[in-house]
Design a protein around this motif. Structure first.
Motif, PDB file in Angstrom:
ATOM      1  N   PRO A  35       0.808  -1.225   0.000  1.00  0.00           N
ATOM      2  CA  PRO A  35       0.000   0.000   0.000  1.00  0.00           C
ATOM      3  C   PRO A  35       0.837   1.267   0.000  1.00  0.00           C
ATOM      4  CG  PRO A  35      -0.099  -1.105   2.134  1.00  0.00           C
ATOM      5  CD  PRO A  35       0.585  -2.046   1.187  1.00  0.00           C
ATOM      6  N   TYR A  36       2.120   1.156   0.362  1.00  0.00           N
ATOM      7  CA  TYR A  36       3.009   2.322   0.385  1.00  0.00           C
ATOM      8  C   TYR A  36       4.075   2.243  -0.691  1.00  0.00           C
ATOM      9  CZ  TYR A  36       0.535   2.752   4.738  1.00  0.00           C
ATOM     10  OH  TYR A  36      -0.477   2.840   5.673  1.00  0.00           O
ATOM     11  N   ALA A  37       3.786   1.458  -1.734  1.00  0.00           N
ATOM     12  CA  ALA A  37       4.688   1.377  -2.886  1.00  0.00           C
ATOM     13  C   ALA A  37       3.843   1.447  -4.150  1.00  0.00           C
ATOM     14  CB  ALA A  37       5.508   0.089  -2.850  1.00  0.00           C
ATOM     15  N   PRO A  38       3.466   2.647  -4.579  1.00  0.00           N
ATOM     16  CA  PRO A  38       2.589   2.798  -5.737  1.00  0.00           C
ATOM     17  C   PRO A  38       3.133   2.077  -6.965  1.00  0.00           C
ATOM     18  CG  PRO A  38       2.915   4.910  -4.624  1.00  0.00           C
ATOM     19  CD  PRO A  38       3.862   3.936  -3.989  1.00  0.00           C
ATOM     20  N   GLY A  39       2.256   1.325  -7.630  1.00  0.00           N
ATOM     21  CA  GLY A  39       2.640   0.640  -8.849  1.00  0.00           C
ATOM     22  C   GLY A  39       3.219  -0.746  -8.645  1.00  0.00           C
ATOM     23  N   ALA A  40       3.483  -1.118  -7.411  1.00  0.00           N
ATOM     24  CA  ALA A  40       4.062  -2.437  -7.162  1.00  0.00           C
ATOM     25  C   ALA A  40       3.029  -3.515  -7.462  1.00  0.00           C
ATOM     26  CB  ALA A  40       4.526  -2.544  -5.718  1.00  0.00           C
ATOM     27  N   SER A  41       3.456  -4.543  -8.152  1.00  0.00           N
ATOM     28  CA  SER A  41       2.547  -5.653  -8.424  1.00  0.00           C
ATOM     29  C   SER A  41       2.762  -6.737  -7.377  1.00  0.00           C
ATOM     30  CB  SER A  41       2.785  -6.206  -9.837  1.00  0.00           C
ATOM     31  OG  SER A  41       3.991  -6.918  -9.890  1.00  0.00           O
ATOM     32  N   GLY A  42       2.218  -7.905  -7.657  1.00  0.00           N
ATOM     33  CA  GLY A  42       2.214  -8.953  -6.652  1.00  0.00           C
ATOM     34  C   GLY A  42       3.547  -9.627  -6.434  1.00  0.00           C
ATOM     35  N   ASN A  43       3.527 -10.538  -5.477  1.00  0.00           N
ATOM     36  CA  ASN A  43       4.700 -11.329  -5.142  1.00  0.00           C
ATOM     37  C   ASN A  43       5.021 -12.330  -6.256  1.00  0.00           C
ATOM     38  OD1 ASN A  43       5.444 -11.012  -2.023  1.00  0.00           O
ATOM     39  ND2 ASN A  43       3.233 -10.806  -2.244  1.00  0.00           N
ATOM     40  N   MET A  44       6.198 -12.887  -6.178  1.00  0.00           N
ATOM     41  CA  MET A  44       6.513 -14.046  -6.992  1.00  0.00           C
ATOM     42  C   MET A  44       5.503 -15.141  -6.655  1.00  0.00           C
ATOM     43  SD  MET A  44      10.129 -16.072  -7.273  1.00  0.00           S
ATOM     44  CE  MET A  44      10.432 -16.031  -5.488  1.00  0.00           C
TER      45      MET A  44
END
Length: 298
Positions: free
Chosen positions: A242-251
């Motif tokens: 939630p505090y990393a805009p644009g981050a997608s999911g985990n491996m």
């Protein structure tokens, strides 16, 4: 290094890191049923929830109910994210086995995520870790933004070293190095690990890759070749910060298992059972998961 026949530990973080950013609340009973399925896959570690205040992570507001409601399988460690001593008190009442504390290598992300400076975070985590150890629990530490920060860009390796050294001095047994926004590539992973492995034993380090640019499996392979044997992943490729805009999911766990098993490495996990657990949750959430195996339906 010959990596065939290597034993790799896969830590399933889907119930916590996978669900924490979801806007749709997965019912408590479904979470419990899903974790029970995961417990039967042969996985040795499941991060089941977070004891961060429910106001900040409403998707996991049922942390106590989940932790108390699951069926605990022999040989499985049940961990949870804990932010501070108060969160740990709730976690201990819920009888978790492992407490995961967390902070960032970059100052801005730490401020956004924890609302404190890095320097002010250290004593809070030290108090939490020592209380968990006194309660006979194991403790692992997450370091976010190791390979890049959404606010500051490049993160200096010295900043990562400083945080890691402080966490290990607290008695934390394992450091999970997070590619929080999924921007790392194999050469960067190699360069970072070349520095860190001169200071820290490989068995004290785990890797936590997100897959924003599709590099998570490639980064894992480089890490294995350099001696790392513990990796965090999430069923279906769930997750985001939630505090990393644009981050997608985990491996994705099932994609990771396909690669590791195909290359002759062992995990102790049954791939078919992990896929069944993925399909179960996908059905409950009503959305198509991003992992390759779930996309092709195998």
């Amino acid at each position: 290094m010959d990596i065939s026949s290597r034993k790799i530990t896969v830590k399933e973080v889907g119930p916590r890191d996978g669900l924490q950013n979801e806007s749709v609340f997965v019912p408590t009973a479904d979470k419990i049923a899903w974790i029970n399925q995961l417990s039967r896959t042969g996985v040795s570690y499941i991060e089941i929830t977070s004891f961060v205040h429910p106001k900040w992570i409403p998707a996991l507001s049922d942390a106590v109910e989940v932790a108390q409601g699951i069926e605990r399988a022999p040989g499985v460690t049940y961990g949870a994210l804990v932010p501070n001593a108060r969160g740990l008190e709730r976690a201990l009442l819920a009888n978790i086995d492992d407490a995961a504390v967390f902070m960032s290598a970059s100052e801005t992300h730490n401020q956004k995520n924890i609302n404190k400076s890095i320097e002010d975070t250290f004593p809070i985590l030290k108090e939490t870790a020592q209380a968990a150890l006194a309660a006979q629990k194991t403790v692992r530490g997450y370091i976010s933004t190791v390979f890049g920060c959404p606010y500051e860009g490049n993160v200096k390796i010295d900043a990562v070293i400083r945080v890691a050294e402080n966490l290990l001095e607290m008695g934390i047994q394992e450091i999970s190095l997070g590619d929080t926004i999924g921007i790392a590539h194999p050469r960067q992973v190699q360069e970072v690990l070349e520095v860190l492995l001169k200071r820290f034993p490989a068995e004290r380090l785990a890797m936590h890759f997100h897959n924003t640019y599709g590099m998570a499996l490639a980064n894992t392979l480089v890490s294995v070749e350099m001696g790392i044997s513990t990796f965090d992943s999430a069923v279906g490729g769930l997750g985001g910060c939630p505090y990393a805009p644009g981050a997608s999911g985990n491996m994705a766990t099932e994609d990771l298992l396909y690669m590791l098993h195909g290359m002759g490495m062992t995990t102790g996990i049954e791939s078919t059972k992990m896929l069944e657990a993925a399909r179960f949750l996908q059905g409950k959430m009503g959305k198509k998961f991003s992992s390759h195996q779930m996309q092709i339906g195998e």
